[in-house]
Design an enzyme around this catalytic site. Structure first.
Site, PDB file in Angstrom:
ATOM      1  N   CYS A 107     -22.685  -0.370  -7.653  1.00 30.47           N
ATOM      2  CA  CYS A 107     -23.007  -0.629  -6.242  1.00 30.47           C
ATOM      3  C   CYS A 107     -24.355  -0.037  -5.822  1.00 30.47           C
ATOM      4  O   CYS A 107     -24.857  -0.339  -4.740  1.00 30.47           O
ATOM      5  CB  CYS A 107     -21.910  -0.076  -5.343  1.00 30.47           C
ATOM      6  SG  CYS A 107     -20.296  -0.704  -5.762  1.00 30.47           S
ATOM      7  N   HIS A 241     -24.441   1.517   1.606  1.00 35.20           N
ATOM      8  CA  HIS A 241     -23.598   0.616   0.823  1.00 35.20           C
ATOM      9  C   HIS A 241     -22.317   0.329   1.598  1.00 35.20           C
ATOM     10  O   HIS A 241     -21.671   1.251   2.119  1.00 35.20           O
ATOM     11  CB  HIS A 241     -23.287   1.256  -0.539  1.00 35.20           C
ATOM     12  CG  HIS A 241     -22.261   0.503  -1.306  1.00 35.20           C
ATOM     13  ND1 HIS A 241     -22.314  -0.865  -1.470  1.00 35.20           N
ATOM     14  CD2 HIS A 241     -21.126   0.906  -1.950  1.00 35.20           C
ATOM     15  CE1 HIS A 241     -21.268  -1.260  -2.179  1.00 35.20           C
ATOM     16  NE2 HIS A 241     -20.536  -0.209  -2.473  1.00 35.20           N
ATOM     17  N   ASN A 271     -16.777  -5.153   0.104  1.00 33.00           N
ATOM     18  CA  ASN A 271     -17.717  -4.470  -0.793  1.00 33.00           C
ATOM     19  C   ASN A 271     -18.223  -5.471  -1.836  1.00 33.00           C
ATOM     20  O   ASN A 271     -17.458  -5.913  -2.694  1.00 33.00           O
ATOM     21  CB  ASN A 271     -16.971  -3.306  -1.472  1.00 33.00           C
ATOM     22  CG  ASN A 271     -17.840  -2.533  -2.458  1.00 33.00           C
ATOM     23  OD1 ASN A 271     -18.918  -2.978  -2.842  1.00 33.00           O
ATOM     24  ND2 ASN A 271     -17.367  -1.370  -2.876  1.00 33.00           N
TER      25      ASN A 271
END
Ligand code: ACO
Length: 316
Positions: A107, A241, A271
């Site tokens: 990520c 993020h 996500n």
């Protein structure tokens, strides 16, 4: 400096009610514990198509032709192929001729790609680099595991990076750890391997990753501010993020900053791993959120463990 951005999400999406039918969960639990209401999941299209669309949009917004690129860096955990790399697939699709490669920082991929791009541009080796971040977490999710399946979506985001002084600070970090968060690579059928139970599925110790995420984001933003002789009050927007709304809330309170400085699109996309930050950056650029001179703090974290923060004076 970032001179263009682009993004693309799959056309199919799954709201929280879809997961109520799949596992023992509720819209209320998912909303309260994560802030996620929806996620886009690849069904008809391919990840390469999303990455290519995001790349084309970034080139268009930068007013750059593919032929002008010196390098393509793709941040991805895995593209549609092991080889060719996603970088090479995108290179062919957009008609570029420059070198292309992939990097995997989960990520935190955008921060890692940006640091590499900045280093290569600062060294004088290259002038124009295309970063493409694309991930298809839906390939790695066990859709019978309620603690992970509700969290992730697929997507792609891209940015064109050129020489300039708008990137004021960037630092990436890693701490090798496969206990908190991992995806085993699936092994081929072979007389030499015994199949494990969770081959190829994402496994995560949610609460530990949560604590790591808060301390990595808050710590690295404070460190960035200290290095630049500023405080979080001097940051106009925080782009973190997009993993869990509660991680963002804790970062807000620990940095002592107001809600409106924290940009989010988590409710819509969940996500999306490496794509999360450039997808958010592109949406906000298109909305006209940033004005010239705004200071952006961009911070990512994820499997590896990997994390990083940059401070960017918006030059658009
Ligand atoms: N619906 C209902 N209940 C659930 C669900 C669900 N979808 N998921 C878990 N629960 C239950 C658990 O089973 C547990 O039940 P129990 O008390 O009976 O055992 C209870 O909820 C509490 O579980 P926790 O794990 O303590 O829940 P928590 O509040 O920590 O939320 C979550 C879990 C959302 C995963 C959170 O820990 C989190 O967001 N962690 C960080 C994840 C992250 O940021 N990942 C980013 C990196 S990803 C990458 O790099 C690819």
């Amino acid at each position: 400096m970032i001179t263009g951005t682009g993004s693309c999400a799959p056309s199919s999406s799954a709201g929280n009610v879809f997961f109520e039918r799949l596992v023992d969960t509720t819209d209320e639990w998912i909303t309260a514990r994560t802030g996620i209401k929806n996620r886009h999941i690849i069904s008809g299209e391919t990840l390469s198509e999303l990455a290519t669309a995001a790349a084309r949009r970034a080139l268009e917004s930068a007013g750059t032709e593919a032929a002008e690129l010196d390098l393509i860096i793709c941040a991805t955990m895995q593209g549609d192929y092991i080889i060719p790399s996603m970088g090479c697939v995108v290179q062919r699709e957009i008609g570029a001729t420059c070198p292309a490669f992939d990097l995997n920082a989960a990520c935190a991929g955008f921060l890692f790609a940006l640091d590499v791009a900045d280093g290569l541009i600062s060294s004088g080796k290259y002038n124009k680099i295309l970063i493409v971040c694309s991930d298809q977490l839906s390939k790695f999710i066990d859709y019978s595991d309620r603690s992970t399946c509700v969290l992730f979506g697929d997507g792609a985001g891209a940015a064109v990076v050129e020489r300039g002084d708008s990137l004021r600070y960037i630092r990436i970090c890693s701490k090798g750890d496969a206990d908190l968060l991992s995806i085993n690579s699936a092994r081929p059928k072979s007389p030499f391997f015994v199949e494990g139970k969770s081959q190829g599925y994402l496994a995560m110790s949610g609460q530990d990753v949560f604590k790591f995420a808060v301390s990595a984001v808050v710590g690295s933003i404070k460190e960035a501010c200290a290095a630049m002789g500023i405080t979080p009050d001097d940051i106009d927007y925080f782009l973190l993020h997009q993993a869990n709304g509660r991680i963002i809330d804790m970062a807000k309170s620990q940095l002592g900053q107001p809600c409106e400085k924290f940009l989010t699109n988590l409710a819509e996309y969940g996500n999306t791993s490496a794509a999360s930050i450039p997808l958010l950056l592109d949406e906000q650029r298109r909305k006209g959120t940033f004005k010239r001179g705004d200071m952006l703090a961009i911070s990512g974290f994820g499997g590896g463990l990997c994390w990083g923060t940059c401070l960017l004076k918006w030059a658009g």
